[in-house]
Design an enzyme around this catalytic site. Structure first.
Site, short mmCIF file in Angstrom:
data_model
loop_
_atom_site.label_atom_id
_atom_site.label_comp_id
_atom_site.label_asym_id
_atom_site.label_seq_id
_atom_site.Cartn_x
_atom_site.Cartn_y
_atom_site.Cartn_z
CB SER A 250 -0.91 0.01 1.24
OG SER A 250 -0.21 0.52 2.36
CG ASP A 251 1.50 5.72 -1.55
OD1 ASP A 251 2.43 5.92 -0.75
OD2 ASP A 251 1.39 6.34 -2.62
CB ALA A 252 2.65 6.54 3.27
CB ALA A 254 -3.21 4.09 0.88
#
Length: 399
Positions: A250-252, A254
């Site tokens: 995942s992105d930070a 998210a």
């Protein structure tokens, strides 16, 4: 590590990778498996398994960890149209990443700097107003795909068994806008999806050059990218013939965005369960604090929103990357002896200068260029001595 742990089957380099992964997985408790789903996976001392972190920023040099060789921005590298040069740049970046891993403590948390490189960015630069186009190579999917594949090959190295580093393509899918990026929805018609956006991702994945993908903050056609069925239907289908699965991160923050700014779910346990089942293997959330993610996934498991099989699928993908990076075979890892002297060495400085020179594009020559020796150029104004950096600039060893 105890003598008994050192002789367990997963420590045997003579066994097939899948058997080693399965043996280690079988020895982990459910709580230990759940803990591995966070970006900062804790150690398992009883098995001699170290801490593991997903992600070091390596877009055009090792970033955020201290002075290192800084190469031109990705859009500048794209302007070179030179796959061999991009491969050489990525090789240099991966060697410096290895050096940080072996010789310097991480800036955040404990353990070691991650060997998973969060690069390259293959989002296409369709609109110059989007705000972060310096992160990508081009508006063209073919050029972007070719350069991304070359970059990934440079990062992984060419050893038949072990990876030098593990490159992760960013950001899936239809992403590069900055304003309201966590709540905007990119509208993709089928033809644009398949002939344009997916086309930039496919070659690096289908050839096995990329080892992972990061999901994007935005929504696509009204659905959060972290829940996209395309993760399984397309990306993992492309990767299957290579013999290795993709590790999707995942992105930070998210995962929390699915509830907080997006309001797509009513509670975080439900959101985490949906993301995991959609194909997210690692949750980058709440910095080094893994307790929140562990609690949310545990709650989802207790509710019946997840099964242990769902968790095991993700943990297998992480363990596979860790074995391929040589973590469990330090005596056989061909990159384990990378020295600190590789960071910002003269060869890498020369390569950065070459890349900076080759990125220059001459649109029209009216006789001014090349500059004659007698010509002088002055850079003036209040910003003349200002060094501008982008989101993923490294710490420059020079100005």
């Amino acid at each position: 590590m105890s003598t008994a742990a050192a002789t367990l089957p997963f420590r045997d380099p003579g066994l097939p990778l899948a058997e080693r992964v399965e043996d280690l997985l079988s020895r982990l408790t459910p709580r230990e498996r759940i803990a591995m789903l966070h970006q900062y996976a804790p150690a398992v001392p009883r098995l001699g398994v170290a801490e593991f972190r997903t992600g070091t920023e390596t877009l055009h040099g090792v970033a955020w960890l201290g002075p290192a060789t800084t190469f031109p921005q990705a859009v500048g590298l794209g302007a070179t149209w030179d796959e061999d040069l991009i491969h050489a740049v990525a090789e240099a970046v991966s060697l410096e990443q290895r050096a940080f891993h072996h010789h310097r403590p991480p800036v955040l948390g404990t353990g070691r700097t991650s060997l998973q490189g969060w690069a390259p960015v293959v989002n296409l630069l369709r609109d110059p107003r989007w705000g972060r186009n310096e992160e990508g190579y081009s508006e063209d999917p073919l050029l972007t795909a070719r350069l991304a594949t070359a970059f990934c090959r440079g990062m992984t190295g060419d050893h038949p068994r072990y990876l030098r580093t593990a490159p992760v393509l960013k950001h899936f899918l239809a992403y590069n806008n900055e304003d309201d990026r966590c709540t905007t929805s990119s509208g993709l018609r089928p033809r644009v999806l398949h002939e344009y956006d997916l086309a930039a991702f496919r070659p690096a994945i289908a050839t096995g050059a990329a080892t992972g993908v990061m999901a994007a903050y935005n929504l696509v056609n009204g659905r959060p990218a972290h829940l996209s069925p395309l993760l399984e239907q397309e990306l993992r289908r492309w990767a299957h013939p290579t013999g290795h699965d993709l590790f999707v991160v995942s992105d930070a923050e998210a995962p929390s965005n699915l509830v907080d700014p997006e309001h797509y779910f009513d509670d975080h346990a439900t959101a985490h369960a949906a993301a995991l089942k959609a194909g997210i293997d690692s949750f980058t959330d709440h910095g080094p604090d893994s307790a929140v993610t562990i609690a949310r996934i545990t709650t989802a498991l207790e509710r019946g929103q997840l099964t242990l099989d769902d968790i095991d699928r993700a943990v297998r993908r992480q363990l596979s990357i860790r074995f391929r990076l040589g973590e469990f075979d330090p005596d056989l890892d061909p990159y384990a002896t990378t020295g600190w002297d590789t960071v910002n060495c003269q060869a890498h400085q020369a390569l950065a200068l070459r890349a900076a020179t080759e990125q220059v594009v001459l649109l029209k020559n009216t006789g001014l260029l090349p500059l004659a020796p007698q010509r002088r150029v002055a850079v003036v104004g209040p910003l003349a001595c200002t060094l501008f950096e982008d989101w993923y600039s490294g710490t420059h060893p020079y100005r």
